[in-house]
Design a protein around this motif. Structure first.
Motif, PDB file in Angstrom:
ATOM      1  N   PRO A 137     -49.428   2.194  -7.811  1.00  0.00           N
ATOM      2  CA  PRO A 137     -50.581   1.298  -8.003  1.00  0.00           C
ATOM      3  C   PRO A 137     -51.131   0.683  -6.727  1.00  0.00           C
ATOM      4  O   PRO A 137     -52.240   0.157  -6.726  1.00  0.00           O
ATOM      5  CB  PRO A 137     -50.052   0.229  -8.955  1.00  0.00           C
ATOM      6  CG  PRO A 137     -48.568   0.263  -8.788  1.00  0.00           C
ATOM      7  CD  PRO A 137     -48.226   1.679  -8.488  1.00  0.00           C
ATOM      8  N   ALA A 168     -58.443   4.783  -5.992  1.00  0.00           N
ATOM      9  CA  ALA A 168     -58.064   5.648  -7.113  1.00  0.00           C
ATOM     10  C   ALA A 168     -59.288   6.275  -7.778  1.00  0.00           C
ATOM     11  O   ALA A 168     -59.235   7.421  -8.258  1.00  0.00           O
ATOM     12  CB  ALA A 168     -57.267   4.861  -8.141  1.00  0.00           C
ATOM     13  N   GLU A 179     -49.315  12.230  -8.202  1.00  0.00           N
ATOM     14  CA  GLU A 179     -49.353  10.917  -8.859  1.00  0.00           C
ATOM     15  C   GLU A 179     -48.905   9.855  -7.852  1.00  0.00           C
ATOM     16  O   GLU A 179     -47.824   9.964  -7.269  1.00  0.00           O
ATOM     17  CB  GLU A 179     -48.446  10.907 -10.080  1.00  0.00           C
ATOM     18  CG  GLU A 179     -48.527   9.619 -10.882  1.00  0.00           C
ATOM     19  CD  GLU A 179     -47.686   9.663 -12.145  1.00  0.00           C
ATOM     20  OE1 GLU A 179     -47.404   8.588 -12.698  1.00  0.00           O
ATOM     21  OE2 GLU A 179     -47.310  10.778 -12.573  1.00  0.00           O
ATOM     22  N   ALA A 188     -57.181  -0.919  -4.552  1.00  0.00           N
ATOM     23  CA  ALA A 188     -56.447   0.199  -5.152  1.00  0.00           C
ATOM     24  C   ALA A 188     -57.307   0.934  -6.173  1.00  0.00           C
ATOM     25  O   ALA A 188     -57.300   2.175  -6.233  1.00  0.00           O
ATOM     26  CB  ALA A 188     -55.164  -0.315  -5.803  1.00  0.00           C
ATOM     27  N   ARG A 217     -53.553  12.431  -2.697  1.00  0.00           N
ATOM     28  CA  ARG A 217     -54.486  12.241  -3.810  1.00  0.00           C
ATOM     29  C   ARG A 217     -55.333  13.496  -4.018  1.00  0.00           C
ATOM     30  O   ARG A 217     -55.577  13.925  -5.142  1.00  0.00           O
ATOM     31  CB  ARG A 217     -55.376  11.018  -3.558  1.00  0.00           C
ATOM     32  CG  ARG A 217     -56.176  10.601  -4.790  1.00  0.00           C
ATOM     33  CD  ARG A 217     -56.915   9.303  -4.569  1.00  0.00           C
ATOM     34  NE  ARG A 217     -56.028   8.183  -4.299  1.00  0.00           N
ATOM     35  CZ  ARG A 217     -55.318   7.553  -5.228  1.00  0.00           C
ATOM     36  NH1 ARG A 217     -55.374   7.943  -6.487  1.00  0.00           N
ATOM     37  NH2 ARG A 217     -54.554   6.535  -4.895  1.00  0.00           N
TER      38      ARG A 217
END
Length: 491
Positions: free
Chosen positions: A71, A17, A68, A13, A63
């Motif tokens: 997680p 991210a 947003e 993750a 993304r």
């Protein structure tokens, strides 16, 4: 890019991210791993290549648009084939549902999609979740990545094997008598059974409605907590769902990873002190208890005298509920249909369909349950079993007045060879000796790797009061901080 298949879900993750990898790249890496090893492991019944890549592209697009995300966005997950997913084959490991594609998502799958996880496919299992070895799947057994000649536990052996074989970083299982925790123990992975009602049963093909509990499977305690957080919580579609928020399991896992258990009382169940367990299992368990003590935990011996009756009580309650739930599989409404040739009557079609569609263990449990519910025997069997269930609940209540959590080995023995217990159902049922009481009580339990015996994984079980799931994650993460994770041999 490093081999993402060896990373934890938390690491994956963070990689996505941070823009170091795309969800598509991560998904493709896991699909490639499945293609490379699953012909030997047989963890999956269905791999949804197109659906997984489409979901991964959607995460990448969100993304890129600056949305947003949660997680676990972009992290692949494998789903036990007991949960419906719209348009994806759902067989429950049975011929009677071969080829069925549900028209709706289960709540668990819907929440996985909302969390941005990428469903890789559906994992193998004992038929209708009835078994402790995944040998009762109508589509063949799953191998344990530690030794492919041995079982990966059951009924959710496909999910645990997928984790241990690095085919997926996360998986979903269901736990009726230990079907998340026992596979976790024998594959060296983490398996958590939430509080009954803490995760939704909507869209879970029912085995025993008062016991079935979907839950997270992972390779680390924190990963399991993150998955638990994503799938848990109240669901109006499930009448047994608890109208309360999920305890903060993620914060508890992070706190436990610090390795401080000062002031935590661990209840050592005297009835599970080693009788019937392999010496190597008990040795690994005792070493883990010593490690927990060094972290500041206080060991308190507690007696739960009615736990010894849990196994027979369970094998009256669960089959009774299964005999009722499985009556819907009649060859008329959906799934397999045998004898529909204009010659056989409706009753004959039902009989022929069930004979061809159900395997031996499912038939055994339907017959046990039907007998236990029959006129003249209901009070003597099913009624008495429910009274024992009440006594076991009282044992838990009394024990939690003395301890914050209870601990025991997860299963009495390590993974056993294929075929070694299928001829003796009772010996097979003993695999769930230590896990069944928690299901009868309704509280949460987790299995965390605690060492090896004869080169095979051993699990330590942590049991907590209802809706105190965070306690088991704290203790589990603390144990993991000193024991570490287990690495199976290369396939």
């Amino acid at each position: 890019m490093a081999d993402v298949t060896r990373m934890t879900a938390t690491e994956i993750a963070a990689l996505i991210a941070g823009g170091e990898a795309s969800a598509v790249e991560v998904t493709q890496a896991h699909l490639d791993r499945i293609a490379a090893v699953d012909d030997r492991v047989h963890a999956f019944l269905h791999v949804d290549v197109d659906g997984a890549l489409e979901a991964a592209r959607a995460v990448d697009a969100k993304r890129a648009a600056g949305e947003e995300l949660g997680p676990l966005a972009g992290v692949p997950v494998a789903v036990k084939d007991v949960l419906t997913a719209k348009g994806v084959p759902t067989t429950v490991g049975s011929k009677i549902l071969q080829g069925w594609r549900p028209p709706y998502d289960s709540t668990i799958v819907r929440r996985l999609r909302a969390a941005g996880t990428v469903m890789l496919g559906k994992t193998n299992m004992d038929e209708f979740a009835m078994g402790s070895s995944t040998e009762y799947s109508a589509y063949g057994p799953t191998g344990n990545p530690w030794d492919l000649s041995r079982i990966p536990g059951g009924s959710g052996g496909g999910s645990s094997a997928a984790l241990a074989a690095y085919e997926a970083p996360l998986a979903i299982g269901s736990d009726t008598g230990g079907s998340i925790r026992q596979p976790g123990a024998v594959t060296g992975t983490v398996g958590a059974k939430p509080t009954y009602g803490g995760t939704s049963r909507y869209g879970l093909v029912a085995f025993s409605s008062s016991l079935d509990t979907p839950g997270p499977c992972a390779r680390t305690v924190l990963d399991a907590a993150l998955l638990h957080e994503a799938i848990g919580g109240h669901d109006w579609r499930d009448s047994t769902s608890i109208p309360a928020p999920v305890p903060d399991v993620v914060a508890a896992a992070r706190a436990g990873a610090g390795g401080d258990l000062t002031g935590v009382r661990l209840g050592l169940v005297t009835e599970f002190s080693g009788e019937g367990a392999e010496p190597g299992v008990m040795a690994a368990f005792r070493d883990a208890v010593d490690a927990l003590t060094k972290l500041g935990a206080e060991i308190v011996e507690v007696s739960c005298p009615h736990f010894q009756y849990a196994l027979p009580a369970y094998y009256l309650i669960a089959p009774s509920e299964c005999s009722s739930n499985l009556a819907r599989f009649d060859g008329v409404r959906f799934g397999l249909r045998v004898g529909d040739d204009g010659v056989h009557s409706l009753e004959e079609v039902m009989s022929l369909t069930r004979d061809a569609g159900f395997g031996p263990e499912v038939k055994r449990r339907i017959m046990l349950g039907t007998y236990a519910l029959s006129s003249g025997y209901y009070d003597a069997y099913y009624g008495q079993a429910q009274k024992v269930r009440t006594l076991i609940t009282r044992d838990f209540t009394a024990a939690f007045e003395q301890a914050d959590v209870l601990i025991s080995p997860t299963t009495p023995f390590v993974a056993f060879p294929f075929g070694s217990r299928t001829s003796d159902p009772y010996q097979m049922y003993l695999a769930d000796l230590f896990t069944i009481p928690t299901n009868l009580y309704g509280g949460p339990g987790i299995s965390v790797p605690c060492g090896l015996s004869e080169g095979l994984p051993v699990g330590l079980q942590i049991m907590a009061p209802t809706m105190a799931d965070d306690r088991m994650y704290r203790v589990g993460a603390a144990l993991e901080s000193v024991i570490g994770t287990l690495t199976p041999p290369e396939l």
